[in-house]
Design a protein around this motif. Sequence first.
Motif, PDB file in Angstrom:
ATOM      1  N   TYR A  77       0.826  -1.221   0.000  1.00 56.08           N
ATOM      2  CA  TYR A  77       0.000   0.000   0.000  1.00 56.08           C
ATOM      3  C   TYR A  77       0.855   1.264   0.000  1.00 56.08           C
ATOM      4  N   ARG A  85      -8.236   2.208  -0.178  1.00 53.98           N
ATOM      5  CA  ARG A  85      -9.645   2.588  -0.124  1.00 53.98           C
ATOM      6  C   ARG A  85     -10.066   2.509   1.343  1.00 53.98           C
ATOM      7  N   SER A  87     -12.839   2.539   2.704  1.00 53.91           N
ATOM      8  CA  SER A  87     -14.029   1.724   2.945  1.00 53.91           C
ATOM      9  C   SER A  87     -13.763   0.220   2.752  1.00 53.91           C
ATOM     10  N   ASP A  88     -12.535  -0.153   2.397  1.00 54.15           N
ATOM     11  CA  ASP A  88     -12.166  -1.554   2.177  1.00 54.15           C
ATOM     12  C   ASP A  88     -12.240  -2.307   3.514  1.00 54.15           C
ATOM     13  N   GLU A  89     -13.264  -3.149   3.668  1.00 55.64           N
ATOM     14  CA  GLU A  89     -13.495  -3.834   4.944  1.00 55.64           C
ATOM     15  C   GLU A  89     -12.362  -4.790   5.305  1.00 55.64           C
ATOM     16  N   LYS A  90     -11.766  -5.450   4.325  1.00 48.07           N
ATOM     17  CA  LYS A  90     -10.650  -6.364   4.606  1.00 48.07           C
ATOM     18  C   LYS A  90      -9.451  -5.573   5.133  1.00 48.07           C
ATOM     19  N   LEU A  91      -9.164  -4.426   4.520  1.00 53.13           N
ATOM     20  CA  LEU A  91      -8.073  -3.576   4.995  1.00 53.13           C
ATOM     21  C   LEU A  91      -8.360  -3.099   6.418  1.00 53.13           C
ATOM     22  N   ARG A  92      -9.579  -2.651   6.665  1.00 58.50           N
ATOM     23  CA  ARG A  92      -9.932  -2.170   8.007  1.00 58.50           C
ATOM     24  C   ARG A  92      -9.825  -3.286   9.035  1.00 58.50           C
TER      25      ARG A  92
END
Length: 174
Positions: A77, A85, A87-92
Amino acid sequence: MVDPLSFPVLAGAALTATITFIYNRIGAVLDRRAGRISPDIPDAIEGSTETLTVQSDSLSDEEIKNLERYAGMLGVYLDHPELLRGSDEKLRSNLGEIRSILEIAYGREFRFGDEHSDGPTLRVTLRSDQISGTQRGIKARSVSGSARLDVEQVGKVITETGEMTGIEIDGSID
């Protein structure tokens, strides 16, 4: 401990700064664990007068492996910020898991975006190879309703006379 899935939605410069901050904290923990930096030297935060004490020996081998894996992910990243992003749930979710591990290593909470703590936080991490007496994370007479209590206990062997208790409150929760 903050729920890993509740990591805040961040965008733009705030997300990039958060990724950089977390990546640097992972590096500080791994460098101390590997002996590249003395554990006695505090972790200096770029652009701040604040220093943090790293207790990398408080992490399990699995947590260290996870940090190494996450460092690789965050490095991608940082090299390609256009992939970020908020809003990327996997990243969060990954950032939440990383934060949980770093909070153990640093013995403190990390807040990002508009997160805030509603009350005092008590954090205890206990790891034992064998428990033959009583291991208790927190014992209190009363606790404020706004207090956040976080006890992590790992006991490899609990003998017949052993007891492992995370939190014991002998009174009220106000």
